[in-house]
Each structure stands twice: as structure tokens, then as C-alpha cells.
Design a protein around this motif. Structure first.
Motif, PDB file in Angstrom:
ATOM      1  N   VAL A 224       0.843  -1.198   0.000  1.00 46.85           N
ATOM      2  CA  VAL A 224       0.000   0.000   0.000  1.00 46.85           C
ATOM      3  C   VAL A 224       0.875   1.244   0.000  1.00 46.85           C
ATOM      4  O   VAL A 224       0.655   2.183  -0.758  1.00 46.85           O
ATOM      5  CB  VAL A 224      -0.945  -0.012   1.217  1.00 46.85           C
ATOM      6  N   ASN A 225       1.914   1.225   0.839  1.00 46.22           N
ATOM      7  CA  ASN A 225       2.750   2.411   0.997  1.00 46.22           C
ATOM      8  C   ASN A 225       3.515   2.743  -0.278  1.00 46.22           C
ATOM      9  O   ASN A 225       3.809   3.906  -0.541  1.00 46.22           O
ATOM     10  CB  ASN A 225       3.724   2.167   2.154  1.00 46.22           C
ATOM     11  N   THR A 226       3.848   1.721  -1.068  1.00 46.19           N
ATOM     12  CA  THR A 226       4.618   1.969  -2.286  1.00 46.19           C
ATOM     13  C   THR A 226       3.726   2.050  -3.515  1.00 46.19           C
ATOM     14  O   THR A 226       4.220   1.959  -4.637  1.00 46.19           O
ATOM     15  CB  THR A 226       5.656   0.862  -2.500  1.00 46.19           C
ATOM     16  N   SER A 227       2.412   2.199  -3.324  1.00 48.79           N
ATOM     17  CA  SER A 227       1.470   2.444  -4.423  1.00 48.79           C
ATOM     18  C   SER A 227       1.313   1.259  -5.375  1.00 48.79           C
ATOM     19  O   SER A 227       0.934   1.455  -6.525  1.00 48.79           O
ATOM     20  CB  SER A 227       1.872   3.675  -5.244  1.00 48.79           C
ATOM     21  N   CYS A 228       1.611   0.049  -4.925  1.00 50.85           N
ATOM     22  CA  CYS A 228       1.450  -1.098  -5.827  1.00 50.85           C
ATOM     23  C   CYS A 228      -0.030  -1.344  -6.098  1.00 50.85           C
ATOM     24  O   CYS A 228      -0.877  -1.054  -5.271  1.00 50.85           O
ATOM     25  CB  CYS A 228       2.039  -2.359  -5.206  1.00 50.85           C
ATOM     26  N   SER A 229      -0.300  -1.907  -7.274  1.00 54.82           N
ATOM     27  CA  SER A 229      -1.680  -2.213  -7.633  1.00 54.82           C
ATOM     28  C   SER A 229      -1.673  -3.494  -8.453  1.00 54.82           C
ATOM     29  O   SER A 229      -0.614  -4.027  -8.769  1.00 54.82           O
ATOM     30  CB  SER A 229      -2.282  -1.057  -8.438  1.00 54.82           C
ATOM     31  N   VAL A 238      -3.799  -7.033  -0.731  1.00 62.02           N
ATOM     32  CA  VAL A 238      -4.602  -5.825  -0.924  1.00 62.02           C
ATOM     33  C   VAL A 238      -5.756  -6.190  -1.852  1.00 62.02           C
ATOM     34  O   VAL A 238      -5.554  -6.394  -3.040  1.00 62.02           O
ATOM     35  CB  VAL A 238      -3.771  -4.683  -1.538  1.00 62.02           C
ATOM     36  N   ARG A 240      -7.938  -5.091  -3.892  1.00 60.45           N
ATOM     37  CA  ARG A 240      -8.430  -3.969  -4.683  1.00 60.45           C
ATOM     38  C   ARG A 240      -8.357  -4.338  -6.155  1.00 60.45           C
ATOM     39  O   ARG A 240      -7.314  -4.759  -6.656  1.00 60.45           O
ATOM     40  CB  ARG A 240      -7.588  -2.729  -4.417  1.00 60.45           C
ATOM     41  N   LEU A 242     -10.098  -2.631  -9.711  1.00 62.34           N
ATOM     42  CA  LEU A 242     -10.987  -1.577 -10.210  1.00 62.34           C
ATOM     43  C   LEU A 242     -12.197  -2.150 -10.926  1.00 62.34           C
ATOM     44  O   LEU A 242     -13.222  -1.493 -11.033  1.00 62.34           O
ATOM     45  CB  LEU A 242     -10.216  -0.634 -11.143  1.00 62.34           C
ATOM     46  N   ALA A 344      -9.163   5.730 -14.745  1.00 62.55           N
ATOM     47  CA  ALA A 344      -8.302   4.573 -14.516  1.00 62.55           C
ATOM     48  C   ALA A 344      -9.074   3.293 -14.757  1.00 62.55           C
ATOM     49  O   ALA A 344     -10.264   3.213 -14.454  1.00 62.55           O
ATOM     50  CB  ALA A 344      -7.764   4.585 -13.093  1.00 62.55           C
ATOM     51  N   GLU A 351      -3.391  -0.836 -11.867  1.00 62.10           N
ATOM     52  CA  GLU A 351      -4.184   0.345 -12.200  1.00 62.10           C
ATOM     53  C   GLU A 351      -3.460   1.164 -13.258  1.00 62.10           C
ATOM     54  O   GLU A 351      -2.387   1.702 -13.011  1.00 62.10           O
ATOM     55  CB  GLU A 351      -4.406   1.187 -10.940  1.00 62.10           C
ATOM     56  N   ARG A 370      -0.384   6.887 -15.640  1.00 65.56           N
ATOM     57  CA  ARG A 370       0.050   6.244 -14.413  1.00 65.56           C
ATOM     58  C   ARG A 370       0.469   4.831 -14.797  1.00 65.56           C
ATOM     59  O   ARG A 370      -0.363   3.959 -14.971  1.00 65.56           O
ATOM     60  CB  ARG A 370      -1.085   6.174 -13.399  1.00 65.56           C
ATOM     61  N   PHE A 374       6.204   1.103 -13.922  1.00 63.99           N
ATOM     62  CA  PHE A 374       7.102   2.097 -13.333  1.00 63.99           C
ATOM     63  C   PHE A 374       7.034   2.036 -11.812  1.00 63.99           C
ATOM     64  O   PHE A 374       8.046   2.054 -11.115  1.00 63.99           O
ATOM     65  CB  PHE A 374       6.668   3.473 -13.844  1.00 63.99           C
ATOM     66  N   ILE A 375       5.812   1.938 -11.304  1.00 62.41           N
ATOM     67  CA  ILE A 375       5.611   1.961  -9.858  1.00 62.41           C
ATOM     68  C   ILE A 375       6.077   0.646  -9.240  1.00 62.41           C
ATOM     69  O   ILE A 375       6.681   0.626  -8.170  1.00 62.41           O
ATOM     70  CB  ILE A 375       4.136   2.271  -9.571  1.00 62.41           C
ATOM     71  N   PHE A 377       8.445  -1.310 -10.473  1.00 62.65           N
ATOM     72  CA  PHE A 377       9.900  -1.444 -10.549  1.00 62.65           C
ATOM     73  C   PHE A 377      10.568  -0.631  -9.447  1.00 62.65           C
ATOM     74  O   PHE A 377      11.649  -0.972  -8.985  1.00 62.65           O
ATOM     75  CB  PHE A 377      10.413  -1.014 -11.929  1.00 62.65           C
TER      76      PHE A 377
ATOM     77  N   PHE B  53      -3.567   5.476   0.145  1.00 63.79           N
ATOM     78  CA  PHE B  53      -2.949   4.972  -1.084  1.00 63.79           C
ATOM     79  C   PHE B  53      -2.703   6.139  -2.032  1.00 63.79           C
ATOM     80  O   PHE B  53      -3.634   6.852  -2.405  1.00 63.79           O
ATOM     81  CB  PHE B  53      -3.881   3.942  -1.726  1.00 63.79           C
ATOM     82  N   LEU B  54      -1.432   6.342  -2.386  1.00 63.31           N
ATOM     83  CA  LEU B  54      -1.078   7.396  -3.339  1.00 63.31           C
ATOM     84  C   LEU B  54      -1.054   6.760  -4.721  1.00 63.31           C
ATOM     85  O   LEU B  54      -0.122   6.035  -5.065  1.00 63.31           O
ATOM     86  CB  LEU B  54       0.285   7.982  -2.994  1.00 63.31           C
ATOM     87  N   ASP B  56      -1.047   8.232  -7.778  1.00 69.50           N
ATOM     88  CA  ASP B  56      -0.292   8.841  -8.866  1.00 69.50           C
ATOM     89  C   ASP B  56       0.203  10.216  -8.452  1.00 69.50           C
ATOM     90  O   ASP B  56      -0.417  10.885  -7.627  1.00 69.50           O
ATOM     91  CB  ASP B  56      -1.214   8.970 -10.100  1.00 69.50           C
ATOM     92  N   ALA B 108       6.239   5.903   0.471  1.00 66.50           N
ATOM     93  CA  ALA B 108       7.485   5.546  -0.209  1.00 66.50           C
ATOM     94  C   ALA B 108       7.271   5.515  -1.716  1.00 66.50           C
ATOM     95  O   ALA B 108       8.204   5.706  -2.496  1.00 66.50           O
ATOM     96  CB  ALA B 108       7.978   4.187   0.287  1.00 66.50           C
ATOM     97  N   GLY B 109       6.036   5.264  -2.138  1.00 68.17           N
ATOM     98  CA  GLY B 109       5.746   5.189  -3.566  1.00 68.17           C
ATOM     99  C   GLY B 109       5.925   6.512  -4.285  1.00 68.17           C
ATOM    100  O   GLY B 109       6.026   6.549  -5.509  1.00 68.17           O
TER     101      GLY B 109
END
Lengths: 408, 168
Positions: A224-229, A238, A240, A242, A344, A351, A370, A374-375, A377, B53-54, B56, B108-109
Motif C-alpha cells: 500500500v505504501n509503495t502504491s502497488c496495484s 490488498v 483492490r 478496479l 483509470a 491500475e 500512471r 514504473f511503480i 519497478f 494509497f497514493l 499517482d 514511499a511510492g
């Protein structure tokens, strides 16, 4: 970029002189495309990994400000070129949100079916290539066998196997024929057997298990903290997706046809299992959707002046001809509101969103992507540190990094 | 969503404006207030309003945009994973030294996404642990997604040094 320009071993580097640096990529069979890792190693253990990207940067987002909403489809195709139709759906989802277009039910179903086929295609490549990097060539060949059938469907629908460029603002390039529907039915019938073969080849394969279980663990909090989806986040627990959380296209009708696949382990094996199960779910979606494709037009009405008329209307009616010109003259085209939207969708990798800013002209003022690769890696260093150098292909394969989407 | 906006209004009165379009709720912070307000506002959203959740971080150059007052916009697309709500926090920055506080201590993202905005727009994120170029080469000097940077470039590729095999 010269190696010395990147941060080397920092604090306590002086008394750890036994550490050495290894360049992994940019040309390495396990990176599949062009990405580079600068690994600091203690024997075979990775102490620090610094990714260096940008080798495939080709200014897609700058092009998005120069090409109109239909032309840019050919560029988004080339971002994640394994599941290009997912990108097209996402791009036009954002553009149609900006323009306020509600596409026809038939278009929704066709887009959904083809996007799910693209998702299967992407997962097959990811699973097959991950197995290939770990030495299991047979699984790779089984996966590619099925990929060919998906490419055949795209070829029959759009005329292009790899980059279909099939979606248009307000509809599709053309309607699908019954032959395409038959091909999709055929695929739905035969694919579960191929998936079962793939499962039998890998799920209990001793070598595959030993090389993926407990490797590259990503906790739920970190995900969650590193924006993975997408599958990466879902493998870490997680829940989630969409398609369930913000249903778009035909997904509101298909909610009962599929489940969201999750795992809690967060390692490479969990990501592999999530992708395998998602393929099974995607087949269920296609099966439910292909038998229920609504009749009717595939594009929004001609009078809305938003969509390219078909050639029959262009050449046989004055309204069609005028509208064709209106949508191709660079100073006419669309006139969206002066505002911005974020649209999205759930692409194969996670996502995939587009932040489209419009200044009222027919081109996006800004078309931010988005990109899930990239996110994901960016999380790679924290997954790999402490593992062996032979685990790099396993973790890279499980993240499914597509460098064209990574660098855009 | 109204509860979130009420919380923000109570904690940061007059610091931001709100707008909505096609269901996207936006919170905009003008350039003169953004350096002081942005980090605390994001922190409040993360810790008190559940936007954990960030999704973007998007950079935008509003040069010659209709009715634009500030030049650079950075949009933080936040998501509340529990409720599925989205909120877009847009902070502005201006020349000559566009600068905003970094969100890396919160997420961190944000690391690579802010590096990308820095690389392509030249917005500096104060407090970022490793603010280097990410997509363009390190020796590149321009910020190519700025509106005053031409589509075909400034001839950088023609001036690349040629390295022979003997020198490499």
C-alpha cells in the motif's frame, strides 16, 4: 550513464571493501527488455540494488500533447505492448470521461471481452517468461501456444495482431463479425485445458517452488505504501480491483461472473498463483460476456459528432462526409470542456490511469500516464535486497516489468 | 467525501480551493501557500481521513493555459482503500525556483513519481531523499515536458559525444 554517477555503497563502505559492483543489464536475457540494475554484492548476496531506467524513454507523453485523441491510441498501444488493448480501453475511458460520452452497450461488451483477452495474453507471457527465466522452457512454449490464438482473435477483429489500435473515441474502429465471436467461443472452450496443463507443469514443480517461494516478499503494508496495484498488490493481500471497486464498461453487468483473486504470502510464488487464477477468472468473464453481446450499433450516434462515421456513411451521405472531415481537420475535431479528469482501469499489470488535461482543443493539453510497471519497478530494490543474484530473474519475472511502459 | 472536505476546511482554513468535475473531487493549493501547507494537508489526509494509497503524482505545465495563474501543477491522486473514494490534491509552483515539499516521508511510492516530475518539469521536491533524473540522461539540462520545450527537442541528440571502441 556512467557507473560512478550513481550512488555506490554509502555508509560503512570503507570497512566493507569486499563488496563488488555488478551491472545487470541493460542487455541481459532475463531483463527481456532494456533495463539496468547496478547490484552491490557480497559474494552472491545482494546488498544494494539501484535500478537505472530510461533507456527506452521516447517521450510518449509529449507526443500525447501533439496527437489527437484517436491518433494517440497507436502510441498507448506501444506502452504495455503485451496487452495493448487494455491500454486503449484505459485511454479512451479517460477521454470519454472528459468528453462525457457514454458508449453503446455493444461497444462496452466488445471492449470488455477484448480487454480480458489482452489480460490473459499478458499473464501468459508473464507466467511463461518467469518460468523460462527459471529454466522451465516447456511452460513457456505452452503459454505461447495460447498467445497465438489470442493474437488470431485480434487479427480477425482489427486486422492487426500485435498493436490493434482498435478503439476509437465513442466506439470501435469497426464492429466484430460472427467469425470473431466464434473464434472467441473456441478460445473459451479450449483455454481451460491449456491452463490446466500449465498449472500441472509449474504449480508443484520442485525447482520452480524452491526458486519462487519466500523470494521477493512484499508485505501488505509495503504494497500500500509503495502504491502497488494489480496482481502485485493482490498477491500481498490488498483486495483492490478496479473492475469490482470502480466498475466500468460492461463490468457492472458481470459482477457475478468473476471473483477478485488474492493471496497473503506476497512472494514470487503468490504473484504467479494470482496471475494463474486471474486467467481462469478472465475466461469466466469472457464466457459470460460473449454469450450476451447486445445487438445494436457499436459507435455512438452519428449526430453526436464525436465518432468517425463508417466508410459507407462517409462515401454515401453528405452528413457522414461532413462529419468525417470535421473529425480529421486539425482545427475542427472535438471541443472538450476546459477541465481535467483522471480515468483509470484495471489493466493486466495493475491500475492504468490517464490524467487528461484539456484546454478546450482537440488534443490533450497534458496526457499523464500512471504506468503500473514504473511503480512496481520502484519497489524492486526492497524486494531483492538480501537475496541471491540468481533470484533477480525470479523477482523481475514475477513483477512483469514492461520496459516500454516503464520508460514511455 | 463532504466529511473529508470539512475536516480539511477546519484544519486549513483558506488554504485551498475545491472543485469537482465528472465526479473527480479536487483540492487546489495556490503557489504562495503550497510550500507551507501541502505536506501537512497530505499528512492530515493520510492519517486522519484514511487516504492511505497514493495512486499517482502527475506534473502539469500550465503555460498559456486558459485562466491559469500559476505555472506548474503537481497532482497527488489519493485513494481511500477502505471506501474507494478518490481525492486529487493539486499544488502549484512557479518560476524561477519551482519547489514543493516531498511526500516521500508519507508514501514511499512517491519516490520515483516525484523524481519523474522533477526530471520532466524541473519542480524540486524539498526533502526528497534521492532527487535525480530518472528518465532522461543525467547530463541532460532541459526539462522536456515543459510547454516551452519544443516537440522535436533542442538538438541534444546531434551533440551527443561519439565514443569509439578504443576509448570505451
Amino acid at each position: 550513464m556512467p557507473v560512478e554517477m550513481l550512488p555506490q555503497v554509502d555508509e560503512a563502505g570503507a570497512d566493507r571493501e569486499f563488496l563488488y559492483t555488478l551491472n545487470f543489464g541493460p542487455q541481459h536475457p532475463a531483463t527481456h527488455t532494456t533495463l539496468r540494475l547496478i547490484l552491490t554484492l557480497d559474494g552472491e548476496t545482494i546488498v544494494k540494488a539501484v535500478p537505472d531506467i530510461g533507456y527506452l524513454h521516447s517521450g510518449f507523453e509529449k507526443l500525447g500533447e501533439d496527437l489527437d485523441f484517436n491518433q494517440y491510441v497507436t502510441i498507448v498501444d506501444r506502452m504495455n505492448y503485451i496487452s495493448p488493448f487494455c491500454n486503449e480501453v484505459s485511454w479512451h475511458h479517460a477521454v470519454e470521461k472528459l468528453l462525457g460520452i457514454e458508449v453503446t452497450p455493444r461497444c462496452k461488451y466488445i471492449r470488455t471481452i477484448l480487454a480480458e483477452l489482452a489480460r490473459i495474453n499478458d499473464h501468459l507471457l508473464c507466467v511463461g517468461a518467469a518460468a523460462l527465466d527459471l529454466g522451465a522452457l516447456t511452460a513457456f512454449l505452452y503459454a505461447f501456444n495460447e498467445k497465438e490464438k489470442i493474437y488470431n482473435v485480434f487479427e480477425a477483429a482489427s486486422g492487426q495482431r500485435f498493436h490493434p489500435s482498435y478503439s476509437r473515441v465513442g466506439g470501435l474502429m469497426n464492429d466484430i463479425t460472427d467469425a470473431v465471436v466464434d473464434q472467441i467461443r473456441d478460445f473459451v472452450r479450449t483455454f481451460p485445458k491449456a491452463l490446466a496443463d500449465l498449472t500441472r507443469l509449474l504449480n508443484r514443480n520442485r525447482i520452480f517452488l524452491d526458486r519462487t517461494r519466500g523470494i521477493g516478499v512484499l508485505s501488505k503494508a509495503d504494497a500500500v505504501n509503495t502504491s502497488c496495484s494489480g496482481p502485485v498488490a493482490r498477491a500481498s493481500g490488498v483486495a483492490r480491483d478496479l473492475r469490482k471497486d470502480e466498475p466500468y464498461l460492461a463490468y457492472p453487468d458481470l459482477q457475478s461472473a468473476f471473483k477478485v483473486v488474492c493471496s497473503t504470502a506476497g512472494d514470487c510464488y503468490a504473484r504467479y498463483l494470482v496471475r494463474m487464477e486471474e486467467m481462469a477468472e478472465a475466461v469466466k468473464i469472457i464466457h459470460a460476456a460473449v454469450e450476451n453481446i447486445p445487438a445494436g450499433p457499436v459507435n455512438v450516434a452519428l449526430n453526436d459528432k464525436l465518432t468517425i462515421p463508417d466508410k459507407m456513411a462517409t462515401y454515401r451521405s453528405i452528413e457522414g462526409l461532413i462529419q468525417h472531415f470535421e473529425l480529421f481537420m486539425w482545427n475542427r475535431q472535438w471541443s472538450p470542456p476546459v477541465d481535467e479528469v483522471y480515468g483509470a482501469t484495471e489493466a493486466a499489470n495493475g491500475e492504468l490511469g490517464f490524467y487528461v488535461v484539456s484546454d478546450g482543443g482537440p488534443r490533450a493539453f497534458r496526457a499523464r500516464t500512471r504506468p503500473p510497471s514504473f511503480i512496481h519497478f520502484a519497489v524492486f530494490p526492497r524486494m531483492i535486497e538480501g537475496h541471491q543474484i540468481s533470484d533477480v530473474p525470479a523477482v523481475l519475472g514475477s513483477l512483469n516489468i514492461i520496459a516500454a511502459e516503464l520508460d514511455r | 467525501m463532504p466529511a473529508t472536505l470539512d475536516t480539511l476546511t477546519a484544519k486549513f482554513p483558506g488554504a485551498f480551493t475545491t472543485s469537482a468535475f465528472r465526479g473527480d473531487q479536487r483540492v487546489s493549493i495556490a503557489a504562495e501557500k503550497a510550500p507551507a501547507v501541502l505536506f501537512d494537508l497530505l499528512k492530515c489526509l493520510k492519517e486522519e481521513c484514511g487516504f492511505d494509497f497514493l495512486a499517482d503524482v502527475a506534473g502539469i505545465d500550465y503555460l498559456n493555459y486558459p485562466n491559469a495563474t500559476d505555472r506548474y501543477g503537481v497532482v497527488y491522486a489519493l485513494t481511500n482503500l477502505a471506501t474507494g473514494e478518490r481525492l486529487f490534491v493539486k499544488a502549484f509552483a512557479n518560476d524561477p525556483d519551482p519547489s514543493l515539499p516531498s511526500a516521500v516521508p508519507l508514501w514511499a511510492g512517491a519516490d520515483w513519481m516525484e523524481r519523474e516530475v522533477y526530471d520532466l518539469f524541473g519542480v524540486v521536491f524539498e526533502g526528497h531523499p534521492d532527487l535525480r533524473r530518472i528518465l532522461m540522461p543525467a547530463e541532460f539540462t532541459a526539462h522536456p515536458l515543459r510547454k516551452d520545450y519544443p516537440l522535436r527537442g533542442l538538438g541534444e541528440r546531434h551533440n551527443f559525444p561519439t565514443i569509439t571502441r578504443a576509448e570505451s
